[in-house]
Scaffold this motif. Structure first.
Motif, PDB file in Angstrom:
ATOM      1  N   SER A 170       0.824  -1.209   0.000  1.00 37.90           N
ATOM      2  CA  SER A 170       0.000   0.000   0.000  1.00 37.90           C
ATOM      3  C   SER A 170       0.861   1.262   0.000  1.00 37.90           C
ATOM      4  O   SER A 170       0.566   2.234  -0.703  1.00 37.90           O
ATOM      5  CB  SER A 170      -0.929   0.009   1.217  1.00 37.90           C
ATOM      6  OG  SER A 170      -1.781  -1.113   1.218  1.00 37.90           O
ATOM      7  N   LEU A 171       1.937   1.243   0.793  1.00 41.73           N
ATOM      8  CA  LEU A 171       2.831   2.397   0.840  1.00 41.73           C
ATOM      9  C   LEU A 171       3.464   2.660  -0.520  1.00 41.73           C
ATOM     10  O   LEU A 171       3.629   3.823  -0.921  1.00 41.73           O
ATOM     11  CB  LEU A 171       3.920   2.176   1.890  1.00 41.73           C
ATOM     12  CG  LEU A 171       3.486   2.264   3.357  1.00 41.73           C
ATOM     13  CD1 LEU A 171       4.644   1.892   4.274  1.00 41.73           C
ATOM     14  CD2 LEU A 171       2.983   3.662   3.683  1.00 41.73           C
ATOM     15  N   THR A 172       3.809   1.594  -1.239  1.00 42.01           N
ATOM     16  CA  THR A 172       4.408   1.760  -2.561  1.00 42.01           C
ATOM     17  C   THR A 172       3.456   2.468  -3.512  1.00 42.01           C
ATOM     18  O   THR A 172       3.844   3.401  -4.233  1.00 42.01           O
ATOM     19  CB  THR A 172       4.803   0.392  -3.153  1.00 42.01           C
ATOM     20  OG1 THR A 172       5.724  -0.259  -2.272  1.00 42.01           O
ATOM     21  CG2 THR A 172       5.447   0.555  -4.522  1.00 42.01           C
ATOM     22  N   VAL A 173       2.203   2.031  -3.523  1.00 40.38           N
ATOM     23  CA  VAL A 173       1.212   2.650  -4.399  1.00 40.38           C
ATOM     24  C   VAL A 173       0.980   4.107  -4.001  1.00 40.38           C
ATOM     25  O   VAL A 173       0.931   5.003  -4.857  1.00 40.38           O
ATOM     26  CB  VAL A 173      -0.109   1.863  -4.368  1.00 40.38           C
ATOM     27  CG1 VAL A 173      -1.188   2.580  -5.178  1.00 40.38           C
ATOM     28  CG2 VAL A 173       0.100   0.451  -4.914  1.00 40.38           C
ATOM     29  N   VAL A 174       0.852   4.365  -2.694  1.00 40.44           N
ATOM     30  CA  VAL A 174       0.610   5.729  -2.212  1.00 40.44           C
ATOM     31  C   VAL A 174       1.780   6.649  -2.575  1.00 40.44           C
ATOM     32  O   VAL A 174       1.585   7.760  -3.094  1.00 40.44           O
ATOM     33  CB  VAL A 174       0.380   5.731  -0.692  1.00 40.44           C
ATOM     34  CG1 VAL A 174       0.378   7.173  -0.157  1.00 40.44           C
ATOM     35  CG2 VAL A 174      -0.932   5.045  -0.349  1.00 40.44           C
ATOM     36  N   PHE A 175       3.009   6.198  -2.323  1.00 39.57           N
ATOM     37  CA  PHE A 175       4.172   7.029  -2.618  1.00 39.57           C
ATOM     38  C   PHE A 175       4.338   7.272  -4.118  1.00 39.57           C
ATOM     39  O   PHE A 175       4.778   8.347  -4.540  1.00 39.57           O
ATOM     40  CB  PHE A 175       5.444   6.394  -2.052  1.00 39.57           C
ATOM     41  CG  PHE A 175       5.584   6.526  -0.563  1.00 39.57           C
ATOM     42  CD1 PHE A 175       5.365   7.754   0.056  1.00 39.57           C
ATOM     43  CD2 PHE A 175       5.933   5.438   0.222  1.00 39.57           C
ATOM     44  CE1 PHE A 175       5.494   7.890   1.434  1.00 39.57           C
ATOM     45  CE2 PHE A 175       6.065   5.562   1.596  1.00 39.57           C
ATOM     46  CZ  PHE A 175       5.848   6.792   2.210  1.00 39.57           C
ATOM     47  N   SER A 176       4.001   6.266  -4.938  1.00 35.94           N
ATOM     48  CA  SER A 176       4.117   6.455  -6.389  1.00 35.94           C
ATOM     49  C   SER A 176       3.115   7.497  -6.882  1.00 35.94           C
ATOM     50  O   SER A 176       3.437   8.313  -7.757  1.00 35.94           O
ATOM     51  CB  SER A 176       3.914   5.122  -7.121  1.00 35.94           C
ATOM     52  OG  SER A 176       2.611   4.617  -6.922  1.00 35.94           O
ATOM     53  N   ILE A 177       1.915   7.482  -6.319  1.00 38.33           N
ATOM     54  CA  ILE A 177       0.909   8.491  -6.684  1.00 38.33           C
ATOM     55  C   ILE A 177       1.380   9.882  -6.243  1.00 38.33           C
ATOM     56  O   ILE A 177       1.290  10.860  -6.997  1.00 38.33           O
ATOM     57  CB  ILE A 177      -0.449   8.151  -6.057  1.00 38.33           C
ATOM     58  CG1 ILE A 177      -1.010   6.862  -6.671  1.00 38.33           C
ATOM     59  CG2 ILE A 177      -1.437   9.300  -6.268  1.00 38.33           C
ATOM     60  CD1 ILE A 177      -2.267   6.358  -6.005  1.00 38.33           C
ATOM     61  N   LEU A 178       1.911   9.976  -5.015  1.00 41.14           N
ATOM     62  CA  LEU A 178       2.410  11.260  -4.519  1.00 41.14           C
ATOM     63  C   LEU A 178       3.578  11.764  -5.370  1.00 41.14           C
ATOM     64  O   LEU A 178       3.700  12.978  -5.625  1.00 41.14           O
ATOM     65  CB  LEU A 178       2.858  11.117  -3.067  1.00 41.14           C
ATOM     66  CG  LEU A 178       1.751  10.895  -2.035  1.00 41.14           C
ATOM     67  CD1 LEU A 178       2.352  10.621  -0.657  1.00 41.14           C
ATOM     68  CD2 LEU A 178       0.804  12.089  -1.985  1.00 41.14           C
ATOM     69  N   ALA A 179       4.420  10.838  -5.840  1.00 38.38           N
ATOM     70  CA  ALA A 179       5.553  11.238  -6.680  1.00 38.38           C
ATOM     71  C   ALA A 179       5.084  11.797  -8.011  1.00 38.38           C
ATOM     72  O   ALA A 179       5.668  12.748  -8.543  1.00 38.38           O
ATOM     73  CB  ALA A 179       6.483  10.050  -6.900  1.00 38.38           C
ATOM     74  N   VAL A 180       4.013  11.202  -8.570  1.00 35.22           N
ATOM     75  CA  VAL A 180       3.460  11.700  -9.826  1.00 35.22           C
ATOM     76  C   VAL A 180       2.824  13.069  -9.617  1.00 35.22           C
ATOM     77  O   VAL A 180       3.021  14.000 -10.415  1.00 35.22           O
ATOM     78  CB  VAL A 180       2.429  10.705 -10.393  1.00 35.22           C
ATOM     79  CG1 VAL A 180       1.692  11.326 -11.582  1.00 35.22           C
ATOM     80  CG2 VAL A 180       3.114   9.418 -10.817  1.00 35.22           C
TER      81      VAL A 180
END
Length: 226
Positions: A75-85
């Motif tokens: 979940s953290l990976t998906v959240v951080f990838s969205i925040l990075a975009v």
């Protein structure tokens, strides 16, 4: 002995078919969509990883504790990838890579417990050993991606891109490195990248020659005795 038995009971019922499907989606989904759909990898990375992670977790769904533990880094990976975009900040990119790597280590650990430390060898475990091999490919691809992100120019031969991640390219490089093919189109450009690639090649040879061969041998021996 008791700890080993506890590991056996905790890992019973792992469906490596789902894990294998998730890995195929992760390794092939991005390149195929990027090549034939023309869509940006940065916008699809979290969706592809999220789908693959869900299939990983469903493999261990019979153990709620393992499922929850794996859900956290996924979940953290998906959240951080969205925040990075959305925010285009390096701190979110670094966090995405770290949490994705943590999830790979989680999947490798629990897969290895089931494949190598419990019960008789069967077809499901043979598939599991292949899954572990592909998880090593993914884990090293994440490390290469992280190295290039932290120190641009760590690898030569990469395409010109403005995408959030070069995961597709490093998945290819990781695969040809762990199999010791070494085509030479992508090459390490500093000592850290070089030793990392060398360690992966060594791990790939060791894994294939010792662990998988042993599993297949045990599997064929058990079939012959029936």
């Amino acid at each position: 002995m008791d700890a080993l038995q506890n590991n056996d009971s905790a890992q019973q019922g792992v469906n490596f078919n789902l894990l294998f499907l998730g890995l195929l989606i992760l390794l092939l989904g991005g390149p195929f969509i990027h090549q034939y759909g023309g869509w940006s990898n940065s916008l699809l990375l979290e969706l592809i990883f999220g789908t693959a992670s869900l299939l990983f977790l469903l493999s261990f769904a019979k153990d709620l504790r393992v499922f929850v533990l794996g859900l956290i880094p996924a979940s953290l990976t998906v959240v951080f990838s969205i925040l990075a975009v959305v925010f285009d900040k390096d701190v979110f990119r670094y966090s995405m890579q770290i949490s994705a790597f943590a999830f790979c280590l989680f999947a490798i650990r629990y897969s290895a417990l089931e494949v190598f430390l419990s019960g008789a060898v069967d077809l499901n475990k043979i598939i599991g050993s292949i899954c572990i091999y592909l998880l090593l490919v993914v884990a090293w691809a994440i490390v290469y991606d992280f190295l290039e992100l932290v120190t641009p120019g760590s690898f030569a031969g990469l395409s010109e891109t403005t995408d959030l991640s070069r995961f597709d390219e490093f998945s290819y490089f990781s695969l040809v490195t762990i199999t010791t093919l070494g085509y030479g189109d992508i090459t390490p450009e500093n000592s850290v990248a070089g030793i990392t690639a060398g360690l992966q090649a060594t791990a790939g040879v060791f894994y294939s020659a010792v662990l998988v061969a042993s599993l297949v041998g045990d599997f064929m021996s058990s079939r012959a005795q029936k």
